[in-house]
Design an enzyme around this catalytic site. Structure first.
Site, PDB file in Angstrom:
ATOM      1  CD1 TRP A 216      -3.022   1.417   0.902  1.00 48.83           C
ATOM      2  CD2 TRP A 216      -1.423   2.434   2.092  1.00 48.83           C
ATOM      3  NE1 TRP A 216      -3.482   2.668   1.246  1.00 48.83           N
ATOM      4  CE2 TRP A 216      -2.516   3.315   1.975  1.00 48.83           C
ATOM      5  CE3 TRP A 216      -0.293   2.860   2.789  1.00 48.83           C
ATOM      6  CZ2 TRP A 216      -2.523   4.591   2.541  1.00 48.83           C
ATOM      7  CZ3 TRP A 216      -0.295   4.125   3.351  1.00 48.83           C
ATOM      8  CH2 TRP A 216      -1.391   4.974   3.233  1.00 48.83           C
ATOM      9  CG  HIS A 217       3.392   2.280   3.262  1.00 51.17           C
ATOM     10  ND1 HIS A 217       2.732   1.270   3.929  1.00 51.17           N
ATOM     11  CD2 HIS A 217       3.403   3.343   4.103  1.00 51.17           C
ATOM     12  CE1 HIS A 217       2.365   1.707   5.126  1.00 51.17           C
ATOM     13  NE2 HIS A 217       2.756   2.957   5.259  1.00 51.17           N
ATOM     14  N   GLY A 218       3.762   1.813  -1.418  1.00 47.56           N
ATOM     15  CA  GLY A 218       4.423   2.218  -2.652  1.00 47.56           C
ATOM     16  C   GLY A 218       4.739   1.057  -3.567  1.00 47.56           C
TER      17      GLY A 218
ATOM     18  CG  PHE B 273       3.223   6.483   0.739  1.00 49.93           C
ATOM     19  CD1 PHE B 273       4.151   6.003  -0.178  1.00 49.93           C
ATOM     20  CD2 PHE B 273       3.652   6.828   2.006  1.00 49.93           C
ATOM     21  CE1 PHE B 273       5.488   5.872   0.170  1.00 49.93           C
ATOM     22  CE2 PHE B 273       4.992   6.693   2.364  1.00 49.93           C
ATOM     23  CZ  PHE B 273       5.889   6.215   1.454  1.00 49.93           C
TER      24      PHE B 273
END
Length: 476
Positions: free
Chosen positions: A325-327, A476
Site C-alpha cells: 500500500w505504501h508504494g 503514497f
C-alpha cells in the site's frame, strides 16, 4: 499546497473567516463551501487530479444508494464488486501499473528472455491511497449493513474531499466523520484552542524535527558507500525521527485544522516509539490504516480465531499488503515482511496484546525493565526503516552491510557541525513526548502560554521555510 507554507496559512485564514462569518449557519451552504475549498486545495497540485476524486465520489455515492435500495443478494454483490473494481482498479493503474510491467519484464529476463517494456509516464495523484480507502470503507460498511448511506451528495462529497485530512489522512470512517457533516456547529473556543495547539505542535514536528533530520538522512543515504558504522546508524535513527515527525506532524495539523471548523478526526499516532513490543508499535503507529486493515482484511480472513497456520498466513498477508500500500517498490514489501517476522513470535506466544495500556510514570525498578524493551523495539523499527527509505532492496542490503562492518569513527559528527545540534534538538523532543505521553499533545494544560510561546520560538529559530519540504506520505 503544503501545510507548512505561507500560501496555506493565507488559504486557511480566509477559509476560516468565511466559514464562521458567512457559511456556518446552514449545513447545505457550509458543506458546499467546504467541498469547494477542498477541491481548490486539492487542485492546487494538479487540477487533473480532481477528475479521479470526483469519479470515486460519484461511483461510491450511487452504489451506496443502490445497495440500500435492493435486497437481492446477487445484485448487491455485483454492485459491491463494481465499487471495488473502480476504486482498486484506478489505484492499481496510477500507482502500480509500471511496477507490475517492470517486475514482469525482470522476471522473464532472469529466465533469459527479453521482453519489451511498455511503461507509461504516469503522475501519481496526491493522496489517492487515502481517499480510495476512505470511500471503500463507506461502501463496505453499507454492503455489510453496518451503515446507512447518506441522501446528500454534497455531504458525501465533502466527507471524501475534506481538505485537512484529504492527502495524508487520518483515513476516516464514514460512521465517524460523515454524521458530523449533518450536525449544526457553533464556534467552540475550547475545541478551536486545542486545535491550534495541535497545529503548532505538529508544525514543530514537521519543520524542526522532520525537515532538520531530512537534510542528514538524504546525505547519508546518498553517500552510504563511503560512510562508517556510526554515520549509517545515525542515518537510520534520523530517518526514524524524520518519518515520525513528518507523518505524525501532518496528522496533528490535520486534526487541529479540522477542530478549527468544529470537526473531530480520530487520533492517528500515540507515541509509537515508546512501545514495548512491535505489536504495541503497530497499535500506536498510523492507527487509522492499521485498524482499516484489521477490520477489512485481517478479521474477514479469520483474524486470530483460526488455526495457527492460518493466523500466520493472515499476519503475513496484512503486513505484506500494508507494505505494498505504501508504494510500488519491493523495498516496501520487504519492510512489511520484516514487520511480520517481528510480530510472529508475539502472535505464536499469544503475547501480542500484553502491552495495551499506555506507560505511566515509572519507578527505578520498572524503568530498568521497560526501557530496554522500548530500545529493542526502536532498534528493530529503525532496521526495518532502512528498507522503507532505500531506493532499492539492493541499496538497502549494501547500506546494512556497510553499517555492520564495525568501522567506528565520528567523521560524520566531526565534519557536520549541525549534526551535533540536531542530536541536541532530538533529546529534549523525546523528553517532552515522554513526560506527556498520556496526552494527545504537550502544549495544553499547565503553563499553556509559556509552552506555546516556546514552541513558536523554536519553530522560528530552527524551522526551514525557504524551501518547504513535501510530506513523505504525499507519495503514497
Amino acid at each position: 499546497m503544503l501545510f507548512n507554507s505561507f500560501a496555506f496559512l493565507l488559504f486557511l485564514i480566509i477559509v476560516f473567516l468565511l466559514y464562521w462569518s458567512v457559511f456556518s449557519k446552514k449545513n447545505t451552504y457550509r458543506n458546499l463551501f467546504l467541498l469547494i475549498v477542498s477541491y481548490v486545495f486539492y487542485g492546487w497540485w494538479d487540477y487533473r487530479f480532481l477528475g479521479l476524486i470526483l469519479l470515486s465520489t460519484v461511483v461510491d455515492y450511487f452504489i451506496g444508494r443502490q445497495l440500500e435500495r435492493t435486497g437481492i443478494k446477487k445484485k448487491r454483490k455485483l454492485l459491491f464488486i463494481l465499487s471495488l473494481s473502480v476504486n482498486l482498479g484506478t489505484l492499481a493503474f496510477f500507482k502500480y501499473y509500471n511496477f507490475f510491467i517492470e517486475s514482469w519484464v525482470d522476471a522473464w529476463s532472469i529466465l533469459g528472455y527479453h521482453i519489451e517494456s511498455y511503461t507509461l509516464h504516469i503522475i501519481l495523484p496526491v493522496g489517492i491511497s487515502f481517499y480510495t480507502f476512505q470511500t471503500l470503507s463507506y461502501t463496505i460498511d453499507i454492503y455489510r449493513k453496518q451503515l446507512k448511506p447518506t441522501n446528500s451528495f454534497i455531504d458525501f462529497a465533502a466527507f471524501v474531499s475534506f481538505f485537512p485530512q484529504l492527502v495524508a489522512g487520518p483515513i476516516e470512517r464514514a460512521s465517524h466523520l460523515l454524521p458530523q457533516f449533518e450536525k449544526k456547529f457553533k464556534f467552540d473556543f475550547k475545541l478551536a484552542k486545542s486545535g491550534l495547539h495541535l497545529i503548532i505542535w505538529g508544525l514543530l514536528k514537521k519543520v524542526v524535527i522532520a525537515d532538520s533530520c531530512a537534510i542528514y538522512v538524504n546525505e547519508i543515504f546518498k553517500n552510504y558507500d563511503t560512510l562508517n558504522t556510526v554515520s549509517l546508524i545515525l542515518g537510520s535513527v534520523y530517518f526514524a525521527f524524520q518519518i515520525y515527525g513528518d507523518f505524525s506532524g501532518y496528522s496533528d495539523m490535520a486534526i487541529g485544522i479540522a477542530r478549527l471548523f468544529g470537526f473531530n478526526l480520530k487520533r492517528n499516532f500515540n507515541y509509537p516509539y515508546f512501545s514495548r513490543d512491535i505489536a504495541e508499535f503497530w497499535r500506536n503507529w498510523h492507527i487509522s490504516l492499521t485498524t482499516w486493515f484489521r477490520d477489512y482484511l485481517y478479521i474477514p480472513m479469520g483474524g486470530s480465531r483460526v488455526s495457527t497456520i492460518k493466523k500466520v498466513r493472515n499476519t503475513f498477508v496484512v503486513f505484506l499488503v500494508s507494505g505494498f500500500w505504501h508504494g510500488a517498490n519491493w523495498t516496501f514489501i520487504v519492510w512489511g515482511f520484516l514487520n511480520a517476522l517481528y510480530f510472529l513470535p508475539l502472535l505464536l506466544a499469544k503475547k501480542n496484546r500484553i502491552n495495551i495500556s499506555t506507560i505511566k510514570m515509572l519507578g527505578i525498578k520498572q524503568t530498568l525493565s521497560v526501557v530496554p524493551r522500548i530500545l529493542i523495539t526502536f532498534f528493530l523499527t529503525c532496521f526495518a526503516w532502512i528498507f522503507f527509505r532505500a531506493d532499492s532492496v539492493e541499496v538497502a542490503f549494501k547500506y546494512i552491510s556497510n553499517m555492520v562492518n564495525f568501522n567506528f569513527g565520528i567523521e560524520f559528527l566531526g565534519h557536520e557541525r549541525y549534526s551535533v545540534e540536531l542530536l541536541l534538538l532530538l533529546v529534549p523532543f523525546v523528553l517532552v513526548e515522554w513526560f506527556n505521553k498520556l496526552y494527545e499533545e504537550p502544549i495544553s494544560r499547565n503553563y499553556e502560554f509559556i509552552k506555546l510561546s516556546l514552541c513558536i520560538l523554536v519553530i522560528f529559530m530552527f524551522g526551514s521555510y525557504s524551501n518547504p519540504q513535501d510530506f513523505i506520505y504525499f507519495q503514497f
